[in-house]
Design a protein around this motif. Structure first.
Motif, PDB file in Angstrom:
ATOM      1  N   VAL A  58     -14.945 -16.901  -2.943  1.00 37.62           N
ATOM      2  CA  VAL A  58     -14.931 -15.442  -2.811  1.00 37.62           C
ATOM      3  C   VAL A  58     -13.855 -15.024  -1.785  1.00 37.62           C
ATOM      4  O   VAL A  58     -13.268 -13.949  -1.897  1.00 37.62           O
ATOM      5  N   ILE A  59     -13.588 -15.896  -0.809  1.00 34.38           N
ATOM      6  CA  ILE A  59     -12.591 -15.572   0.225  1.00 34.38           C
ATOM      7  C   ILE A  59     -11.202 -15.410  -0.407  1.00 34.38           C
ATOM      8  O   ILE A  59     -10.583 -14.348  -0.240  1.00 34.38           O
ATOM      9  N   PRO A  60     -10.658 -16.425  -1.152  1.00 35.42           N
ATOM     10  CA  PRO A  60      -9.336 -16.200  -1.749  1.00 35.42           C
ATOM     11  C   PRO A  60      -9.313 -15.026  -2.740  1.00 35.42           C
ATOM     12  O   PRO A  60      -8.301 -14.341  -2.846  1.00 35.42           O
ATOM     13  N   VAL A  61     -10.470 -14.824  -3.443  1.00 33.79           N
ATOM     14  CA  VAL A  61     -10.485 -13.681  -4.394  1.00 33.79           C
ATOM     15  C   VAL A  61     -10.348 -12.371  -3.614  1.00 33.79           C
ATOM     16  O   VAL A  61      -9.549 -11.496  -3.965  1.00 33.79           O
ATOM     17  N   LEU A  62     -11.087 -12.275  -2.501  1.00 26.86           N
ATOM     18  CA  LEU A  62     -10.985 -11.064  -1.679  1.00 26.86           C
ATOM     19  C   LEU A  62      -9.614 -10.986  -0.999  1.00 26.86           C
ATOM     20  O   LEU A  62      -9.128  -9.899  -0.698  1.00 26.86           O
ATOM     21  N   ASP A  63      -9.001 -12.180  -0.750  1.00 25.79           N
ATOM     22  CA  ASP A  63      -7.634 -12.179  -0.209  1.00 25.79           C
ATOM     23  C   ASP A  63      -6.707 -11.407  -1.141  1.00 25.79           C
ATOM     24  O   ASP A  63      -5.825 -10.657  -0.685  1.00 25.79           O
ATOM     25  N   LEU A  64      -6.919 -11.623  -2.460  1.00 26.94           N
ATOM     26  CA  LEU A  64      -6.063 -10.941  -3.445  1.00 26.94           C
ATOM     27  C   LEU A  64      -6.195  -9.421  -3.270  1.00 26.94           C
ATOM     28  O   LEU A  64      -5.204  -8.682  -3.280  1.00 26.94           O
ATOM     29  N   LEU A  65      -7.457  -9.013  -3.050  1.00 29.62           N
ATOM     30  CA  LEU A  65      -7.694  -7.569  -2.855  1.00 29.62           C
ATOM     31  C   LEU A  65      -6.996  -7.103  -1.586  1.00 29.62           C
ATOM     32  O   LEU A  65      -6.308  -6.078  -1.576  1.00 29.62           O
ATOM     33  N   GLY A  66      -7.151  -7.899  -0.498  1.00 28.09           N
ATOM     34  CA  GLY A  66      -6.528  -7.545   0.787  1.00 28.09           C
ATOM     35  C   GLY A  66      -5.015  -7.443   0.634  1.00 28.09           C
ATOM     36  O   GLY A  66      -4.386  -6.497   1.157  1.00 28.09           O
ATOM     37  N   ILE A  67      -4.416  -8.400  -0.058  1.00 27.72           N
ATOM     38  CA  ILE A  67      -2.959  -8.404  -0.222  1.00 27.72           C
ATOM     39  C   ILE A  67      -2.536  -7.194  -1.072  1.00 27.72           C
ATOM     40  O   ILE A  67      -1.527  -6.541  -0.802  1.00 27.72           O
ATOM     41  N   GLY A  68      -3.377  -6.866  -2.092  1.00 30.25           N
ATOM     42  CA  GLY A  68      -3.095  -5.689  -2.917  1.00 30.25           C
ATOM     43  C   GLY A  68      -3.062  -4.433  -2.067  1.00 30.25           C
ATOM     44  O   GLY A  68      -2.146  -3.595  -2.179  1.00 30.25           O
ATOM     45  N   LEU A  69      -4.063  -4.306  -1.169  1.00 25.18           N
ATOM     46  CA  LEU A  69      -4.114  -3.124  -0.292  1.00 25.18           C
ATOM     47  C   LEU A  69      -2.903  -3.090   0.624  1.00 25.18           C
ATOM     48  O   LEU A  69      -2.235  -2.059   0.780  1.00 25.18           O
ATOM     49  N   LEU A  70      -2.607  -4.258   1.232  1.00 24.90           N
ATOM     50  CA  LEU A  70      -1.466  -4.338   2.170  1.00 24.90           C
ATOM     51  C   LEU A  70      -0.173  -3.955   1.468  1.00 24.90           C
ATOM     52  O   LEU A  70       0.595  -3.119   1.943  1.00 24.90           O
ATOM     53  N   ARG A  71       0.044  -4.623   0.321  1.00 28.27           N
ATOM     54  CA  ARG A  71       1.324  -4.460  -0.380  1.00 28.27           C
ATOM     55  C   ARG A  71       1.508  -3.019  -0.855  1.00 28.27           C
ATOM     56  O   ARG A  71       2.554  -2.417  -0.646  1.00 28.27           O
ATOM     57  N   ASN A  72       0.435  -2.467  -1.480  1.00 28.19           N
ATOM     58  CA  ASN A  72       0.602  -1.126  -2.025  1.00 28.19           C
ATOM     59  C   ASN A  72       0.585  -0.077  -0.929  1.00 28.19           C
ATOM     60  O   ASN A  72       1.191   0.990  -1.078  1.00 28.19           O
ATOM     61  N   GLY A  73      -0.109  -0.395   0.200  1.00 25.89           N
ATOM     62  CA  GLY A  73      -0.078   0.521   1.346  1.00 25.89           C
ATOM     63  C   GLY A  73       1.300   0.512   1.986  1.00 25.89           C
ATOM     64  O   GLY A  73       1.747   1.516   2.544  1.00 25.89           O
ATOM     65  N   ALA A  74       2.002  -0.617   1.947  1.00 25.81           N
ATOM     66  CA  ALA A  74       3.289  -0.749   2.633  1.00 25.81           C
ATOM     67  C   ALA A  74       4.458  -0.438   1.703  1.00 25.81           C
ATOM     68  O   ALA A  74       5.591  -0.304   2.156  1.00 25.81           O
ATOM     69  N   ALA A  75       4.212  -0.404   0.353  1.00 19.46           N
ATOM     70  CA  ALA A  75       5.319  -0.134  -0.580  1.00 19.46           C
ATOM     71  C   ALA A  75       5.717   1.337  -0.403  1.00 19.46           C
ATOM     72  O   ALA A  75       4.836   2.172  -0.131  1.00 19.46           O
ATOM     73  N   PRO A  76       6.920   1.743  -0.478  1.00 15.76           N
ATOM     74  CA  PRO A  76       8.050   0.886  -0.864  1.00 15.76           C
ATOM     75  C   PRO A  76       8.740   0.221   0.333  1.00 15.76           C
ATOM     76  O   PRO A  76       9.748  -0.422   0.183  1.00 15.76           O
ATOM     77  N   LEU A  77       8.098   0.389   1.587  1.00 12.28           N
ATOM     78  CA  LEU A  77       8.745  -0.156   2.786  1.00 12.28           C
ATOM     79  C   LEU A  77       8.756  -1.695   2.765  1.00 12.28           C
ATOM     80  O   LEU A  77       9.771  -2.337   3.062  1.00 12.28           O
ATOM     81  N   LEU A  78       7.611  -2.270   2.424  1.00 13.37           N
ATOM     82  CA  LEU A  78       7.526  -3.750   2.420  1.00 13.37           C
ATOM     83  C   LEU A  78       7.023  -4.250   1.052  1.00 13.37           C
ATOM     84  O   LEU A  78       5.932  -4.815   0.943  1.00 13.37           O
ATOM     85  N   PRO A  79       7.813  -4.053  -0.031  1.00 12.14           N
ATOM     86  CA  PRO A  79       7.311  -4.477  -1.350  1.00 12.14           C
ATOM     87  C   PRO A  79       7.159  -6.012  -1.442  1.00 12.14           C
ATOM     88  O   PRO A  79       6.370  -6.525  -2.228  1.00 12.14           O
ATOM     89  N   GLY A  80       7.896  -6.692  -0.570  1.00 10.46           N
ATOM     90  CA  GLY A  80       7.889  -8.179  -0.633  1.00 10.46           C
ATOM     91  C   GLY A  80       6.566  -8.787  -0.204  1.00 10.46           C
ATOM     92  O   GLY A  80       6.337  -9.996  -0.386  1.00 10.46           O
ATOM     93  N   LEU A  81       5.634  -7.975   0.364  1.00 11.81           N
ATOM     94  CA  LEU A  81       4.359  -8.559   0.823  1.00 11.81           C
ATOM     95  C   LEU A  81       3.551  -9.175  -0.324  1.00 11.81           C
ATOM     96  O   LEU A  81       2.651  -9.992  -0.103  1.00 11.81           O
ATOM     97  N   ALA A  82       3.926  -8.794  -1.561  1.00 15.63           N
ATOM     98  CA  ALA A  82       3.195  -9.326  -2.725  1.00 15.63           C
ATOM     99  C   ALA A  82       3.254 -10.850  -2.779  1.00 15.63           C
ATOM    100  O   ALA A  82       2.330 -11.516  -3.280  1.00 15.63           O
ATOM    101  N   ILE A  83       4.310 -11.402  -2.203  1.00 13.81           N
ATOM    102  CA  ILE A  83       4.479 -12.860  -2.258  1.00 13.81           C
ATOM    103  C   ILE A  83       3.345 -13.599  -1.543  1.00 13.81           C
ATOM    104  O   ILE A  83       3.082 -14.779  -1.808  1.00 13.81           O
TER     105      ILE A  83
END
Ligand code: ADP
Length: 555
Positions: free
Chosen positions: A83-108
């Motif tokens: 469940v931790i890595p699955v929730l990581d995906l959610l966390g990264i989604g929030l980070l990336r879309n919250g930071a786009a278009p400033l930091l679109p590379g966070l998706a990596i």
């Protein structure tokens, strides 16, 4: 140099850690990167702090890391931690879309949870779907935001990124399947080895029990003389025979004496040494220990070879034959005493008959003939008694010196000439002159006379007796060959035993006592030499004597 831990070592170490630590360690790299980004955000991209999605992404990662420690994973299902890595995906989604278009590379960053999911080896299909769908959903909002003004690049990124992550997941999955296969194979091999080891221990125990049950000493040594195995009997002997302070394997070799019981055997004549040198022998009699506990030991050895035929050690067997040797000695002493007692009355009979026959003029013809028969048989009896005395006595002493054997052959032929002529046997000598050997001329002359006289005696239909000799730097070989009646090979193997007479000789009623060859053999052995017989019924016999050229120490 510091030793590098092997990957297998690291894996073992990881497996020994607690469940919480394991989960936290897997989460740690992502958490560290997100923490650094979070810490530098106020300085580098302060505007992002006003993005609720971005801040929620940061907070979710902190929460997840704390959850790694606080969740009682041991009590949950073994796949619950995913469940931790699955929730990581959610966390990264929030980070990336919250930071786009400033930091679109966070998706990596999705690469971390995807590796974790793929490497877990659990819920394989779900994880594969997640590794493509997760990145797709992460990329989707920014692409949708551009609706309807998509560029080809937007569509490419939207599709390519999830596909790349799917490929990463698949590659890791294949690699871990492969690794797991190898691990399983290793495990199976380990189990097989353990089983074999157990079986071989069992067999070793059985072998030792059998070896310990025998009353002969058995020892196996490597080519350096290190003891590989010894049974109980052997150890008992090593203790009994070891001089104070000697090591266990030295023991039996320290107090080893020649047949006279007093001369210590030189190291290269001791059974273990001979065996280590690759010799194979049987019935090698030595005396072990000091009187009064001295024991007669018959030894035998077989070399140990590896698959390439190289000498790796030897097995030596020691069997106590003291009783047998003592019985034989008592028997010989009895024979010696009896024959000694026979000698005086026989001498008296022969002497008196000689006197009567010398002055036989007044006696009737038939009485003289009968007395001559008595004289002949008394002389035969005296010969026999002499042979018995010699055979039985330890007085068969030899005084070897540098001797020309060709001279002895000549003398022997000279004295056998009359007998040969009577039997129509031709005597031929093919011996180089001089031919030096280390021999007692009297005793070797006696041995030679015996062989030549036998060769003539067992050629009742005439024939040829050839005496030939060859020499090497160490040994002189003297062969007496006849073309006479010969004997069966099984008889030829026994001719050196006392009182043995071959069937062919008995059938042909050729007189004899079966002692001459036994005496001849003793004479040669006392020289450190040997005698052998090769014969075939009806095709003659060859007796070969081997004598040393130089004195042999310890013989
Ligand atoms: P003997 O000749 O008195 O019987 P030996 O010890 O000299 O005793 O020989 C033992 C036996 O070996 C003989 O009885 C005979 O059977 C056999 N033998 C010895 N020499 C020969 C020979 N040259 N050819 C055939 N048989 C032989």
């Amino acid at each position: 140099m510091a030793a590098h831990p092997s990957p297998r070592g690291v894996a073992l170490y990881f497996r020994k850690l607690g469940r919480r630590t394991q989960v936290a360690l897997c989460q740690l790299p992502l958490f560290l990167i997100v923490s650094i980004i979070g810490l530098v955000t106020p300085l580098t991209w302060p505007t992002l702090l006003s993005s609720p999605a971005y801040v929620a992404g940061l907070a979710l990662h902190v929460l997840l890391f704390v959850a790694c420690f606080l969740t009682p994973w041991e009590r949950l299902h073994s796949s619950a931690y995913l469940v931790i890595p699955v929730l990581d995906l959610l966390g990264i989604g929030l980070l990336r879309n919250g930071a786009a278009p400033l930091l679109p590379g966070l998706a990596i960053l999705v690469v971390f949870p995807i590796i974790w999911l793929a490497a877990s080896g659990m819920l394989v299909r779900t994880n594969l779907v997640l590794s493509a769908v997760g990145p797709f959903l992460i990329m989707l909002p920014s692409t949708v935001a551009k609706f309807p003004h998509f560029t080809a690049a937007d569509i490419t990124v939207l599709l390519l990124f999830p596909l790349t992550m799917l490929a990463v997941s698949l590659a890791i999955r294949f690699a871990s399947v492969n690794m797991r296969g190898q691990q399983r194979e290793l495990q199976e091999m380990g189990e097989e080895l353990r089983k074999l080891l157990g079986e071989s221990r069992e067999r070793e125990k059985l072998l030792m029990t059998i070896l310990d049950a025998t009353d002969v000493g058995i020892v196996a040594v490597d080519s350096n003389g290190n003891q590989l195995l010894a049974n109980n009997m052997m150890r008992r002997w090593q203790q009994a025979a070891a001089p104070a302070g000697a090591g266990p394997s030295e023991g039996t070799e320290q107090h080893v004496f020649a047949q006279d019981k007093i001369t210590p055997l030189p190291p290269d004549k001791r059974p273990l040494r001979r065996a280590m040198d690759g010799e194979s022998f049987a019935d090698y009699l030595v005396w072990i220990g000091e009187a009064p506990d001295q024991r007669a030991v018959s030894t035998a050895a077989r070399p140990l070879m590896d698959d390439g035929g190289r000498l790796t050690g030897a097995v030596v067997v020691f069997s106590d034959v003291t009783g047998l040797v003592e019985a034989m000695a008592a028997n010989q002493e009895l024979v010696s005493n009896v024959s000694h007692e026979f000698r005086s009355p026989l001498n008296s009979i022969i002497g008196n008959i000689d006197l009567v026959l010398e002055d036989s003029d007044g006696l009737p013809e038939s009485t003289v003939r009968r007395l001559a028969v008595v004289q002949r048989n008394s002389e035969r009896l005296l010969d026999l008694v002499s042979d018995l005395t010699l055979e039985a006595s330890s007085a068969l002493t030899i005084h070897p010196k540098r001797t020309d054997i060709s001279g002895l052959v000549e003398t022997s032929i000279g004295s056998a000439q009359a007998q040969a002529e009577r039997s129509a046997v031709a005597l031929v000598a093919d011996v180089p002159s001089p031919l030096w050997a280390y021999a007692d001329p009297l005793r070797i002359g006696q041995a030679l006379d015996n062989l030549v006289s036998n060769a003539i005696k067992y050629s009742p239909d005439g024939g040829t007796v050839t005496i030939s000799a060859t020499g090497t730097r160490k040994w002189v070989r003297l062969a007496v060959q006849d073309t006479g009646m010969g004997m069966a090979p099984e008889d030829a193997a026994k001719v050196f035993s006392r009182f043995f007479r071959a069937e062919s000789a008995r059938e042909a009623a050729i007189p004899g006592a079966g002692l001459g060859l036994s005496i001849t053999k003793t004479i040669l052995e006392r020289h450190g030499g040997a005698i052998a017989c090769a014969s075939a019924l009806g095709s003659g016999s060859t007796f070969t004597m081997t004598l040393p050229v130089e004195s042999i120490p310890g013989s």
